[in-house]
Scaffold this active site. Structure first.
Site, PDB file in Angstrom:
ATOM      1  N   ARG A 247       0.850  -1.187   0.000  1.00  0.00           N
ATOM      2  CA  ARG A 247       0.000   0.000   0.000  1.00  0.00           C
ATOM      3  C   ARG A 247       0.891   1.245   0.000  1.00  0.00           C
ATOM      4  O   ARG A 247       1.892   1.301   0.716  1.00  0.00           O
ATOM      5  CB  ARG A 247      -0.926   0.030   1.226  1.00  0.00           C
ATOM      6  N   GLU A 276      -3.904   7.107  -6.578  1.00  0.00           N
ATOM      7  CA  GLU A 276      -3.807   6.303  -7.784  1.00  0.00           C
ATOM      8  C   GLU A 276      -4.950   6.625  -8.735  1.00  0.00           C
ATOM      9  O   GLU A 276      -6.116   6.463  -8.352  1.00  0.00           O
ATOM     10  CB  GLU A 276      -3.817   4.815  -7.412  1.00  0.00           C
ATOM     11  N   HIS A 298       0.336  -0.307 -10.070  1.00  0.00           N
ATOM     12  CA  HIS A 298      -0.488  -1.171  -9.217  1.00  0.00           C
ATOM     13  C   HIS A 298      -0.940  -2.421  -9.977  1.00  0.00           C
ATOM     14  O   HIS A 298      -2.128  -2.762 -10.017  1.00  0.00           O
ATOM     15  CB  HIS A 298      -1.705  -0.409  -8.677  1.00  0.00           C
TER      16      HIS A 298
END
Length: 337
Positions: A247, A276, A298
């Site tokens: 994270r 993000e 990600h």
């Protein structure tokens, strides 16, 4: 009897190639590719079941959904849902587990290998004509280090952290798991007898990799937000690589930039960010062009096999809930199931 209404708020966060079967019970379904924050309340109104991956569902939105019985999070991380508000309203929240046990560790080591051997920097140099300019069979513009014999410090000993540890051991790394501060207790089965003191891991690791959940500070402890910040970077005596596939909030990203610029770490591989997608002026974007940094969007979780496993488990969870056998419950009725 009215069929339950199922709403998927962000189907676009799963690959278009992913097969998402229809649950095996009568239902109405509404699928949205994306959902903006100001659309959440309106879209979940009247729903019995809501699926979300990254769309936040807070108390105000829940007030608009009196019929809501289940929120199925299409991920392991559950920080997008107000769990306390769900519990207060009798809404069950469940999540996906153990679907990424191969893809995240593999991505972690892809970053480690690429950075320790400067693969991207050398590939860029070849494309720029540096090999021809070198005038010999090779050139040495960027550092190359073996992994064998190096110390791998792992923060987080869940399924992913342990899988990374097993790979590290197979590659000849000295694997240590960081204890919570002030603790030194029995370590993961098969990974050594003790956790190593948190600060000691920071001081002695050649590579640090993060596999912990993002937990906000609260009455039960300090949480994990910014667990790596200026004081922690200052302890990194061996200038380690820092890898984060967990994270973004685990690391103070401004302090990360400072640590790179000051030479406190030798490189960074990040698959996650606090925002993000990150804005162009985000700290990670400021360092993304450096040869000792790799930023990926990600996607550590996103192997085709992993996403399909996630999708299948997601529908399994919804069917189990409707059959009165809730699983992977993190809040509300059935918590602990």
């Amino acid at each position: 009897m009215t069929s339950p209404r199922l709403v998927f708020l962000d189907r676009g966060t799963l690959s278009p190639a992913t097969r998402l079967r229809r649950p095996a019970f009568d239902h109405d379904v509404v699928v949205h590719d994306r959902t903006a924050p100001d659309q959440v309340a309106g879209r979940i109104a009247g729903a019995s079941i809501v699926i979300t991956n990254k769309v936040r569902i807070g108390a105000e939105a829940l007030d608009a959904a009196p019929d809501l019985r289940l929120i199925a999070v299409a991920a392991t991380g559950i920080d997008v849902v107000d769990l306390a508000a769900c519990a207060a309203r009798g809404i069950t929240v469940c999540n996906i587990r153990d679907y990424a046990r191969h893809t995240v560790p593999e991505h972690t080591f892809a970053l480690i290998f690429a950075l320790r051997r400067s693969l991207l920097a050398y590939a860029d140099a070849v494309r720029a004509g540096r090999w021809q300019a070198a005038g010999q069979f090779c050139f040495f513009d960027h550092p190359i280090r073996d992994l064998a014999g190096s110390r791998l410090g792992i923060i987080g000993d869940g399924a992913l952290g342990r899988a990374v540890g097993r790979i590290g051991t197979a590659l000849g790394l000295d694997v240590v798991f960081a204890a919570h501060k002030g603790r030194n207790v029995a370590g993961p089965q098969g990974m050594g007898p003790l956790y190593t003191d948190f600060d000691r891991v920071l001081e002695t690791a050649d590579i640090l990799t993060l596999h912990a959940p993002l937990i906000e500070p609260g009455p039960h402890g300090p949480g994990t937000r910014h667990m790596i910040g200026r004081p922690e970077f200052a302890r990194m005596a061996r200038r380690p690589l820092l890898i984060n596939t967990a994270r973004g909030g685990l690391v103070d990203e401004t302090a990360l930039v400072e640590a790179l610029e000051a030479g406190q770490i030798s490189g960074a591989g990040f698959d996650v960010a606090t925002a993000e997608p990150p804005a162009p002026d985000h700290p990670l974007m400021r360092i993304a062009q450096r040869p000792d940094v790799i930023v990926t969007p990600h996607v550590a979780w996103a192997a085709e096999e992993a996403i399909q496993t996630l999708a299948d488990q997601l529908i399994d969870l919804i069917e189990a809930f409707m059959a009165g056998r809730p699983r992977n419950v993190v809040a509300g009725p059935g918590a602990g199931s």
